[in-house]
Scaffold this motif. Structure first.
Motif, PDB file in Angstrom:
ATOM      1  N   ALA A 181     -30.260 -34.677  -3.900  1.00 40.68           N
ATOM      2  CA  ALA A 181     -30.816 -33.794  -4.928  1.00 40.68           C
ATOM      3  C   ALA A 181     -32.100 -33.130  -4.454  1.00 40.68           C
ATOM      4  O   ALA A 181     -32.283 -31.921  -4.604  1.00 40.68           O
ATOM      5  CB  ALA A 181     -31.075 -34.587  -6.208  1.00 40.68           C
ATOM      6  N   GLU A 218     -31.891 -30.236  -2.228  1.00 41.61           N
ATOM      7  CA  GLU A 218     -31.474 -28.969  -2.830  1.00 41.61           C
ATOM      8  C   GLU A 218     -32.629 -28.230  -3.506  1.00 41.61           C
ATOM      9  O   GLU A 218     -32.460 -27.091  -3.920  1.00 41.61           O
ATOM     10  CB  GLU A 218     -30.366 -29.215  -3.860  1.00 41.61           C
ATOM     11  N   VAL A 219     -33.771 -28.900  -3.656  1.00 46.66           N
ATOM     12  CA  VAL A 219     -34.912 -28.218  -4.274  1.00 46.66           C
ATOM     13  C   VAL A 219     -35.393 -27.127  -3.328  1.00 46.66           C
ATOM     14  O   VAL A 219     -35.693 -27.403  -2.169  1.00 46.66           O
ATOM     15  CB  VAL A 219     -36.064 -29.207  -4.564  1.00 46.66           C
ATOM     16  N   ARG A 220     -35.413 -25.901  -3.828  1.00 47.56           N
ATOM     17  CA  ARG A 220     -35.638 -24.813  -2.893  1.00 47.56           C
ATOM     18  C   ARG A 220     -37.119 -24.538  -2.622  1.00 47.56           C
ATOM     19  O   ARG A 220     -37.480 -24.105  -1.545  1.00 47.56           O
ATOM     20  CB  ARG A 220     -34.936 -23.538  -3.365  1.00 47.56           C
ATOM     21  N   ALA A 247     -42.963 -27.703  -3.934  1.00 45.22           N
ATOM     22  CA  ALA A 247     -42.554 -28.639  -4.971  1.00 45.22           C
ATOM     23  C   ALA A 247     -41.872 -29.855  -4.341  1.00 45.22           C
ATOM     24  O   ALA A 247     -42.162 -31.005  -4.674  1.00 45.22           O
ATOM     25  CB  ALA A 247     -41.612 -27.953  -5.954  1.00 45.22           C
ATOM     26  N   PHE A 298     -42.948 -33.743  -4.733  1.00 46.92           N
ATOM     27  CA  PHE A 298     -42.081 -34.781  -5.286  1.00 46.92           C
ATOM     28  C   PHE A 298     -41.962 -35.956  -4.319  1.00 46.92           C
ATOM     29  O   PHE A 298     -42.044 -37.110  -4.717  1.00 46.92           O
ATOM     30  CB  PHE A 298     -40.687 -34.223  -5.586  1.00 46.92           C
ATOM     31  N   GLN A 334     -31.591 -24.813 -10.123  1.00 49.13           N
ATOM     32  CA  GLN A 334     -32.936 -25.066  -9.610  1.00 49.13           C
ATOM     33  C   GLN A 334     -33.857 -25.579 -10.712  1.00 49.13           C
ATOM     34  O   GLN A 334     -34.632 -26.498 -10.518  1.00 49.13           O
ATOM     35  CB  GLN A 334     -33.521 -23.794  -8.994  1.00 49.13           C
ATOM     36  N   LEU A 354     -32.950 -29.149 -11.601  1.00 47.03           N
ATOM     37  CA  LEU A 354     -33.425 -30.031 -10.530  1.00 47.03           C
ATOM     38  C   LEU A 354     -34.926 -30.280 -10.653  1.00 47.03           C
ATOM     39  O   LEU A 354     -35.399 -31.409 -10.593  1.00 47.03           O
ATOM     40  CB  LEU A 354     -33.147 -29.408  -9.168  1.00 47.03           C
ATOM     41  N   ASN A 355     -35.683 -29.180 -10.802  1.00 45.43           N
ATOM     42  CA  ASN A 355     -37.138 -29.312 -10.848  1.00 45.43           C
ATOM     43  C   ASN A 355     -37.607 -30.100 -12.059  1.00 45.43           C
ATOM     44  O   ASN A 355     -38.497 -30.934 -11.941  1.00 45.43           O
ATOM     45  CB  ASN A 355     -37.797 -27.933 -10.811  1.00 45.43           C
ATOM     46  N   PHE A 381     -35.926 -32.353 -13.614  1.00 46.72           N
ATOM     47  CA  PHE A 381     -35.591 -33.752 -13.368  1.00 46.72           C
ATOM     48  C   PHE A 381     -36.640 -34.413 -12.479  1.00 46.72           C
ATOM     49  O   PHE A 381     -37.111 -35.515 -12.758  1.00 46.72           O
ATOM     50  CB  PHE A 381     -34.214 -33.879 -12.718  1.00 46.72           C
TER      51      PHE A 381
END
Lengths: 325, 304
Positions: A117, A120-122, A126, A130, B18, B21-22, B24
């Motif tokens: 997951a 996949e954060v683009r 950020a 994380f 996106q 996801l963010n 989360f």
């Protein structure tokens, strides 16, 4: 070294060494510096790991401090008889294995899912943030974690007890007296402490996967989901298998701090929180019952030994390359 | 953090995905951080407010009296900090050096005893003698009760870190470099210290961070071997504090400090203040190591 060979001799020995023993001696002399580098660490491993392995035989002795370890009389299987005559052995075994199986499986699933997951954060910034935050819990010792759990569960002032549970009609619950709640509490604590770092390890492996594979898959019209199931997961399998084998070998060992400190070593919780490690520790340090604790210790080490061999054999069967030895 | 999240030029992930996801991960990050915030909040709350309202995430007004109390009676704290720092510094320097020294010959392709020494390590990773023989060896044969050596020595044998370091050498140091060093007439020691170590900074920093944390967070060896209150590490003092609320008072009485009988001890917030002070240094050093962190963390490290 009595006879240091000059530099030129090192590359081309004047007389080639004869026989196995001659070659060995020649290599020892030639690589004496590297061997010297290995020496201190080898000695420390010998003290910390090998001597205790040889020390497993004390489980068959009736140790007393006057005669010392070597001088104490042999006890045959008496220590084991005492251990398995109580219901303790069964209880701590079930607890140890049960918790470990749940921790290994859920840890693996959660860490890998999180890693995929976060990959996949683009937004790079950020993603970095994380990851940094996710690793934090793992940097805290189990003692600190025990204070955190205590801050939530303190029977009078705890955040959960004082502010959350009353909403559901419970007032002043002393969690440290309710053994049935602890499998859940310990699971949450353990996951909070470890999945962040676990997922970063898997993420390092994911970023090592060649970009071209994904590009080719996209050209063939693969969806995100197909990319994950057909490329990422198969390529992560070797690492997952190796780490799981190592964990399997430790299935009789527990995170001592989790079971000892987080539960505040509360006697009321023993039925669900006592594991082999805490049992051995209490026998050794608190009760000074060397016979019982050395028997439990032997049992733990020997079963662990067979589990490693077994897990490795299984890995060899599945895929020769993923086995450890 | 050097792990890049890969933005794949060929896939157009949807904006909705996106956002989900963010959101989360923001929630997940909060779940990781908030428990630590709770501890800090409690340490800054007035003792009376605590007993009335329980623990909260946000004190009504900030009250640092727990910290003032700790600094006023700082003997215990200073001693514990001293023990933890000493053990961590000596332990980390020794561990990193010993790990690198063992990993280097394993990396050398021409070294004929590679297999033997690999195996020697692998065995220790898989099988252990367990706690009882280890304890008896340290106490009865090495006579390490109440010695700081008992806190340092156990952490010096970590096979996993050696394998990680060796793999890093294999991936980053070309054989030719060692060869040319030899041709220039450099000794093995010189090659190791002046060529190999400087290049290997990322992995050494990673291992260094892990060992620093391990020593700083270690309480188990204290529980086993330390009885002398002068040699209590920070972690061990905290264990005492959670087990007995009055630990600080009894400690001070032991040091001969005249306690005002009336002086009230802010027990609850004091405990948490102690915890905050113990995690402070970790938060402080983490950023320094962070950039090396995953560069050094290659886990393909296990197979020889």
């Amino acid at each position: 070294m009595a006879n240091p060979a000059p530099q030129a001799m090192n590359t081309k020995p004047a007389t080639p060494p004869q026989g196995r023993f001659g070659r060995l001696l020649h290599n020892i002399v030639r690589y004496r510096v590297l061997l010297l580098m290995l020496l201190p660490t080898s000695i420390i491993f010998f003290i910390n790991c090998y001597i205790p392995m040889f020390g497993l035989f004390i489980a068959f002795k009736n140790i007393n401090y006057i005669d010392g370890i070597m001088g104490s009389p042999w006890a045959g299987l008496d220590n084991f008889r005492f251990l398995f005559a109580t219901s303790d052995a069964l209880r701590v075994t079930i607890n140890t294995v049960g918790y470990n199986v749940v921790f290994i499986i859920s840890g693996l699933i959660l860490s890998v899912s999180l890693a995929i997951a976060i990959n996949e954060v683009r937004n790079k910034l950020a993603s970095k943030f994380f990851q940094t935050v996710m690793i934090m819990p793992n940097f805290l010792s189990m003692v600190v974690v025990s204070f955190i759990v205590y801050a939530f569960l303190h029977p009078e002032y705890g955040f959960l007890v004082k502010h959350i549970l009353p909403m559901f009609g419970y007032s002043s619950v002393n969690a440290y007296m309710h053994p049935n709640a602890w499998p859940y509490i310990l699971w949450i604590t353990k996951m909070w402490h470890s999945i962040g770092i676990g997922s970063v390890i898997y993420l390092a492996a994911i970023t090592g996967i060649s970009e071209e594979l994904y590009e080719a898959a996209v050209m063939d019209g693969a969806s995100k989901w197909q990319q994950i199931t057909k490329i990422t997961l198969p390529l992560l399998t070797p690492i997952m298998v190796i780490l799981t084998i190592l964990n399997m070998g430790g299935i009789f060992r527990s995170d001592f701090g989790l079971f000892y400190h987080v539960t505040l070593d509360s006697g009321a919780l023993r039925s669900t929180t006592d594991v082999i490690d805490t049992y051995v520790y209490r026998g050794l340090i608190q009760l000074n019952d060397l016979g019982m604790s050395s028997a439990a210790n032997f049992y733990q080490s020997v079963v662990g030994f067979f589990l490693v061999i077994g897990a490795n054999a299984l890995a060899r069967k599945l895929n020769r390359d993923t086995a450890l030895f | 953090m050097t792990t890049a999240s890969r933005s794949n030029p060929y896939t157009k992930g949807s904006t909705t995905a996106q956002i989900i996801l963010n959101v989360f991960f923001i929630a997940f990050s909060l779940a990781c951080i908030l428990p630590i915030v709770l501890i800090v909040a409690i340490s800054l709350t007035n003792e009376k407010a605590l007993t009335l309202q329980g623990y909260k995430f946000w004190p009504d007004h900030i009250d640092a009296s727990a910290y003032q109390y700790l600094f006023k009676h700082s003997e215990t704290l200073v001693k514990a900090y001293g023990v933890s720092l000493t053990v961590t510094l000596i332990g980390t320097v020794l561990a990193v050096l010993l790990i690198a020294l063992y990993a280097y010959p394993l990396y050398r392709k021409d070294f004929p005893f590679k297999k033997t020494f690999n195996f020697y390590l692998l065995i220790t990773m898989l099988f252990s003698g367990g706690l009882v023989p280890f304890y008896l060896l340290y106490v009865n044969y090495l006579d390490l009760k109440d010695s700081l050596v008992a806190l340092i020595l156990p952490g010096l044998s970590n096979a996993f870190y050696i394998f990680i370091t060796r793999t890093f050498f294999q991936q980053t140091i070309p054989e030719e470099m060692i060869e040319s060093g030899k041709l220039d007439g450099a000794s093995e020691w010189r090659i190791f210290f002046q060529l190999v170590l400087p290049i290997s900074l990322p992995v050494l920093a990673t291992i260094g961070l892990f060992t620093t944390l391990m020593y700083w967070n270690d309480w188990f060896n204290s529980m086993l071997f330390i009885n002398d209150t002068n040699k209590f590490s920070l972690q061990y003092v905290m264990i005492q504090m959670i087990r007995q609320a009055e630990f600080f008072k009894t400690q001070l009485a032991g040091t001969g400090v005249a306690l005002m009988v009336q002086e009230s001890v802010p027990t609850e917030s004091l405990r948490m203040a102690m915890v905050v002070l113990s995690i402070g240094p970790i938060l402080f050093i983490y950023p320094f190591f962070q950039k090396y962190f995953t560069k050094g963390l290659t886990i393909g490290a296990i197979k020889g």
